[in-house]
Design an enzyme around this catalytic site. Structure first.
Site, PDB file in Angstrom:
ATOM      1  N   SER A 246      -7.192  10.759  64.686  1.00  0.00           N
ATOM      2  CA  SER A 246      -5.946  11.391  64.266  1.00  0.00           C
ATOM      3  C   SER A 246      -5.773  11.243  62.760  1.00  0.00           C
ATOM      4  CB  SER A 246      -4.753  10.757  64.986  1.00  0.00           C
ATOM      5  OG  SER A 246      -4.618   9.404  64.583  1.00  0.00           O
ATOM      6  N   LYS A 247      -4.700  11.799  62.273  1.00  0.00           N
ATOM      7  CA  LYS A 247      -4.474  11.841  60.837  1.00  0.00           C
ATOM      8  C   LYS A 247      -4.636  10.492  60.131  1.00  0.00           C
ATOM      9  CE  LYS A 247      -2.627  13.791  63.278  1.00  0.00           C
ATOM     10  NZ  LYS A 247      -1.905  14.029  64.488  1.00  0.00           N
ATOM     11  N   ARG A 248      -4.231   9.427  60.820  1.00  0.00           N
ATOM     12  CA  ARG A 248      -4.298   8.129  60.145  1.00  0.00           C
ATOM     13  C   ARG A 248      -5.724   7.639  59.927  1.00  0.00           C
ATOM     14  NH1 ARG A 248      -4.855   4.354  64.197  1.00  0.00           N
ATOM     15  NH2 ARG A 248      -4.601   5.264  66.245  1.00  0.00           N
TER      16      ARG A 248
END
Length: 476
Positions: A246-248
RNA sequence: GGCCCCAUCGUCUAACGGUUAGGACACCACUCUUUCACAGUGGUAAUACGGGUUCGAUUCCCGUUGGGGUCACCA
């Protein structure tokens, strides 16, 4: 009996960018279609009007085109098929396989809160399934809103997954899912099944996270009397911490990698090898090899961790193997982003000099930019370390270099005479060649890594090179 | 929590039930190189655990543990 020509689909919802996981799913569908002579259909699942946007759709199409995954049909928009979806739901209702449910969201929410796990695993209690006919008629007459719920059969639902082999569920563990909202729009699982039937999809190749949707969908296929396609659930792509990417975790959009200077061929090659292997230890595979070797059965069952370092290594392999003329347009794009204009100067020789050491085209462009204009050079930590380690010898070495190079005229400013001059000077002053060369490299590029120093000097050009060396020798 | 899926080096993976468990990335060393890199050579590093079945389990079965997915009038 003859097998029908395979028809597969990639069906993203335009609620965000094209995720690398989605890109890989698209790639597997595309590879399978190309391998089998089948048809690859693109369907945009835009039934969630609130979150879907035209801009997202464009980003997804651009991403697929960039990766070279051409679709044969579509894009078809799911939102345009509402009448058919509604028709299928009403047919199930008419056949007694689905029922009207008048329970309000608030009522369901309350029931969910009271259930053991605060809603997780909550199953509808079917109170509306047992409504008497006259009561239903009364509520209909009163114009009360209702949804259509599918009555989940109490039977085994299993299938032979192309990657997982047999997967078994039981209808008793599944909820009576809503298939048509009170506003007459379809719910995902109905829309997907209705569309896949209408589009005559034979193989559903999608992410692992859809495994729990599959028994619901199979029940719908059965109720609708349609043939059930082959399902192939490909494993998820995880971040370095083992969690769903995911984005993180940093860059997860295909566009991010395009911006970073990853080549589409390298991205495609790398993604293909995430959860799939052709055997024989083959890793760098051309498009034709990928297609020829691909099978659903060889897809891995376990999730794969996305390793950006290996992606960059692979990208470097592609860059090194590519001709400068092929790389040039991409390099120029990055140059203009850096605000560098080569003017009339050809950059082909510079690209050739720099490409074996570059892992991304943006990094390649930075190297080209520095050779075009050494004043852009930024001192890297390793360059800084070298200067500190050499101490006064650093500037002294540069003075020697300047003295050796100044006599060389513009016309003779080519690798061979440059090397000869530096070598002679070093020999005369008992200087190790390494100590003579490395300071030049650092002064010109700020880095300790480059093509051979004499080639570097030639590529940079006499005037710019000497000016830079003089400045560095003065400690500027 | 229910249901489902999964388990080989740190990571991506290979291995008809019989291999010194192979390759790649990363890391380390050496070689080559005027320096750096590329490249080449070598090295460190894995079958989660416990039971079976078998002459023989990475491989087949069961369990344990661990990880993941999913449980909406989202997709």
């Amino acid at each position: 009996m003859s097998q029908p020509t395979p028809r597969v689909r990639f069906a993203p919802s335009p609620t965000g960018y094209l995720h690398v996981g989605g890109a890989r799913t698209a790639l597997f569908n595309w590879l399978f279609a190309r391998k089998t002579g089948g048809t690859f259909v693109l369907r945009i699942e835009d039934t969630d009007q609130a979150r879907s946007t035209e801009a997202h759709t464009q980003v997804i199409l651009d991403g697929l085109r960039w990766l070279g995954l051409a679709w044969d049909e579509g894009p078809v928009f799911q939102g345009a098929e509402g009448a058919r979806h509604r028709g299928d739901a009403e047919r199930l209702l008419a056949e007694g396989k689905a029922y009207r449910c008048f329970c309000t969201k608030a009522e369901l929410e309350a029931a969910r809160k009271l259930s053991p796990n605060g809603g997780d695993g909550f199953k509808y209690d079917r109170r509306c399934l047992h409504l008497p006919a006259d009561e239903i008629a009364r509520r209909m007459a009163a114009d009360l809103p209702f949804v259509i719920r599918f009555q989940m059969p109490d039977e085994e639902i299993a299938w032979d997954d192309a990657v997982h082999d047999r997967i078994r569920w039981h209808g008793r563990d599944l909820d009576d899912l809503v298939i048509l909202r009170s506003d007459k729009t379809p719910i995902y699982n109905l829309a997907v099944v209705s569309d896949d039937i209408a589009m005559r999809i034979t193989h559903v190749i999608r992410g692992d996270d859809h495994i729990s949707n599959t028994p619901k969908q199979i029940a719908l296929y059965r109720a609708l009397g349609a043939p059930i396609p082959v399902f192939a659930h490909v494993p998820m792509i995880l971040g370095a911490d083992g969690k769903k990417l995911s984005k993180r975790h940093g860059a997860t959009a295909v566009g991010d990698y395009q911006d970073k200077g990853i080549l589409p061929a390298a991205m495609r090659n790398f993604l293909a090898l995430l959860g799939w292997a052709p055997g024989e230890d083959r890793e760098i595979l051309a498009e034709a090899d990928l297609i020829a070797l691909f099978t659903l059965e060889a897809i891995q069952k376990k999730p794969a961790v996305f390793d950006p370092t290996k992606l960059e290594w692979m990208n470097g392999q592609y860059i090194s193997a590519m001709a400068a003329t092929v790389l040039e347009p991409e390099v120029r794009r990055h140059l203009s982003r850096l605000g560098v204009d080569p003017g009339d100067r050809s950059i082909l020789a510079i690209i050739d000099a720099a490409k074996p050491r570059a892992r991304t085209t943006s990094n390649l462009a930075e190297r080209v930019a520095v050779r075009l204009d050494p004043t852009r050079a930024a001192l890297e930590p390793k360059g800084q370390a070298l200067i500190e380690k050499m101490g006064p010898a650093y500037r002294a070495s540069l003075e020697h270099a300047i003295a050796a190079l100044e006599p060389i005229g513009e016309a003779d400013w080519t690798p061979e005479p440059i090397f000869a001059a530096l070598k002679a000077r070093a020999d005369a002053h008992a200087l190790k060649l390494g100590d003579a060369m490395q300071p030049i490299r650092v002064a010109l590029t700020g880095d300790t890594v480059s093509e051979p120093v004499n080639e570097l000097l030639a590529v940079v050009g006499r005037a710019a090179a000497l000016a830079t060396l003089r400045r560095a020798a003065r400690g500027e």
